[in-house]
Design a protein around this motif. Structure first.
Motif, short mmCIF file in Angstrom:
data_model
loop_
_atom_site.label_atom_id
_atom_site.label_comp_id
_atom_site.label_asym_id
_atom_site.label_seq_id
_atom_site.Cartn_x
_atom_site.Cartn_y
_atom_site.Cartn_z
N SER A 157 0.81 -1.22 0.00
CA SER A 157 0.00 0.00 0.00
C SER A 157 0.84 1.27 0.00
CB SER A 157 -0.93 0.00 1.22
OG SER A 157 -0.18 -0.01 2.42
N PHE A 158 2.17 1.13 -0.06
CA PHE A 158 3.04 2.31 0.07
C PHE A 158 2.74 3.35 -1.00
CE2 PHE A 158 6.95 4.58 -1.15
CZ PHE A 158 7.20 5.25 0.05
N GLY A 159 2.59 2.93 -2.26
CA GLY A 159 2.39 3.86 -3.36
C GLY A 159 1.12 4.68 -3.20
N ILE A 160 -0.01 4.01 -2.94
CA ILE A 160 -1.27 4.74 -2.84
C ILE A 160 -1.31 5.58 -1.57
CG2 ILE A 160 -2.56 2.86 -1.68
CD1 ILE A 160 -3.91 5.27 -4.39
N ARG A 161 -0.68 5.14 -0.50
CA ARG A 161 -0.65 5.94 0.73
C ARG A 161 0.20 7.20 0.53
NH1 ARG A 161 1.92 3.85 4.73
NH2 ARG A 161 2.69 1.92 3.79
N ARG A 162 1.30 7.06 -0.20
CA ARG A 162 2.15 8.22 -0.47
C ARG A 162 1.43 9.24 -1.35
NH1 ARG A 162 7.76 7.33 -3.60
NH2 ARG A 162 6.25 6.63 -5.15
N GLN A 163 0.77 8.75 -2.41
CA GLN A 163 0.02 9.66 -3.29
C GLN A 163 -1.12 10.35 -2.53
OE1 GLN A 163 -0.98 8.19 -7.34
NE2 GLN A 163 0.16 6.37 -6.75
N SER A 164 -1.79 9.59 -1.66
CA SER A 164 -2.89 10.16 -0.87
C SER A 164 -2.39 11.26 0.06
CB SER A 164 -3.58 9.06 -0.05
OG SER A 164 -4.11 8.06 -0.88
N LYS A 165 -1.26 10.99 0.71
CA LYS A 165 -0.71 11.96 1.66
C LYS A 165 -0.35 13.27 0.96
CE LYS A 165 2.57 12.18 5.51
NZ LYS A 165 3.62 11.44 6.26
N ARG A 166 0.21 13.16 -0.25
CA ARG A 166 0.57 14.36 -1.02
C ARG A 166 -0.65 15.22 -1.29
NH1 ARG A 166 4.29 11.58 -5.69
NH2 ARG A 166 6.27 11.45 -4.54
N ARG A 167 -1.79 14.58 -1.49
CA ARG A 167 -3.02 15.31 -1.81
C ARG A 167 -3.87 15.60 -0.56
NH1 ARG A 167 -4.87 15.10 -7.24
NH2 ARG A 167 -3.36 14.12 -8.65
N ARG A 168 -3.33 15.27 0.61
CA ARG A 168 -4.04 15.45 1.89
C ARG A 168 -5.37 14.70 1.89
NH1 ARG A 168 -5.26 20.83 3.12
NH2 ARG A 168 -4.84 21.55 1.01
N ILE A 169 -5.28 13.46 1.43
CA ILE A 169 -6.44 12.56 1.40
C ILE A 169 -6.10 11.34 2.27
CG2 ILE A 169 -7.67 10.93 -0.11
CD1 ILE A 169 -7.23 13.11 -2.34
#
Length: 333
Positions: free
Chosen positions: A261-273
């Motif tokens: 889940s690292f990729g989707i968690r990182r992308q989510s964090k960047r977008r504050r989601i």
């Protein structure tokens, strides 16, 4: 007792129809004579071995995750139910086996069957309705005026989630094929994106919640629909560290889920989601609340096909096509 079993994990393999003893009745259990059982993509995933790391079943295993039937016996400590009660349930994940004549279920996971549903209709409800409830009510805390995108609106979870989100006061968008647009609109969807002709991430924006049940590519597209502070909830993965902790996984499995889940968690964090993976759990109390909504006419089941018990393998094959509208059910008794 007749049941449909898997002896080993085999992708696309047929279940074995066999005889075996009735399940053990524990002190807090009700023994249910099964009248109908819902068929879910989860059944095929378990059969294929997709969950063998996080759901370590002992084989042979009777499949089936949804049930409606009649209580025939109760354990010594049971207080909520009695013989003769019409009930429905999603058994706990370590006690599945509804493709059978009987099942023992902890009373905490059971609810009275809605009076206005047949056994087949009731059997279509528990897993998908609990998934929708735990995603939209428990995790997303959907409120009046929220904008919610439910992907794959004509599927089992989608058909219930649309109705529940509308009841909660949300503005609901969904995706569907051209053939299923009328169905999802009849369930209350405000906006329907025909995924064969449009990309939903180009049409929708500023959403509070996305409920995803599709592949990785769709998961990443969902981020572009959500506003900062929004919630992306996925029932198709990848599993995240919180789920690994909740599931009691060992350190190695926790590490695997963290990496997956690292990729989707990182992308989510960047977008504050916030991203989270949901693997629904059995809950008779929540199912009782869903019963009230069904009896009030707020939620209705959507059944695609009903198969006789002996054709359970055909029912699984049909679900595997991904073309079912709503739910598929087998009639056991």
């Amino acid at each position: 007792m007749k049941s449909f079993l898997i002896d080993r994990y085999t992708k696309g393999g047929a279940l074995r129809f066999g005889e075996g003893p009735e399940p053990e009745l524990r002190d807090n259990d009700v023994m249910v004579e099964i009248h109908a059982a819902g068929v879910n993509p989860l059944d095929n995933k378990i059969r294929d071995g997709e969950f063998k790391l996080i759901l370590p079943y002992r084989l042979p295993l009777a499949l089936g995750n949804d049930v409606a039937g009649i209580v025939v016996r109760v354990g010594a400590k049971v207080r909520q139910f009695k013989a003769g009660d019409a009930v429905y349930a999603r058994p706990a994940q370590d006690r599945i086996g509804t493709f059978a004549e009987y099942i023992a279920i902890d009373e905490a996971d059971v609810a009275m069957k809605p009076n206005n549903l047949t056994m087949e209709e009731a059997a279509s409800i528990p897993l998908v309705a609990l998934t929708a409830w735990q995603a939209l009510v428990e995790r997303a805390n959907v409120q009046k005026g929220h904008k919610v995108l439910i992907l794959a609106g004509s599927g089992g979870v989608g058909t219930i989630a649309i109705q529940l989100a509308k009841h909660l006061g949300a503005y609901v968008a969904t995706t569907a094929s051209t053939a299923n647009i009328a169905l999802v609109k009849s369930l209350g969807a405000d906006v329907v994106i025909d995924y064969k002709n449009d990309d939903f991430e180009r049409v929708l924006q500023g959403y509070d919640v996305v409920l995803n049940s599709l592949e990785k590519e769709t998961l990443e597209k969902s981020l572009r629909v959500l506003k900062p502070g929004g919630k992306l909830i996925s029932i198709s993965g990848p599993p995240d560290p919180d789920f690994a902790t909740q599931n009691g996984s060992g350190w190695l499995l926790q590490l695997v889920m963290r990496l997956l889940s690292f990729g989707i968690r990182r992308q989510s964090k960047r977008r504050r989601i916030s991203y989270s993976f949901l693997f629904m759990t059995a809950n008779g109390g929540q199912l009782g609340k869903i019963t009230s909504l069904i009896e009030a006419g707020v939620i209705r089941p959507v059944l695609d096909r009903v198969f006789p018990f002996e054709r359970t393998n055909e029912a699984l094959d049909y679900v595997d096509t991904g073309r079912a509208k709503g739910k598929v059910v087998v009639t056991v008794k």
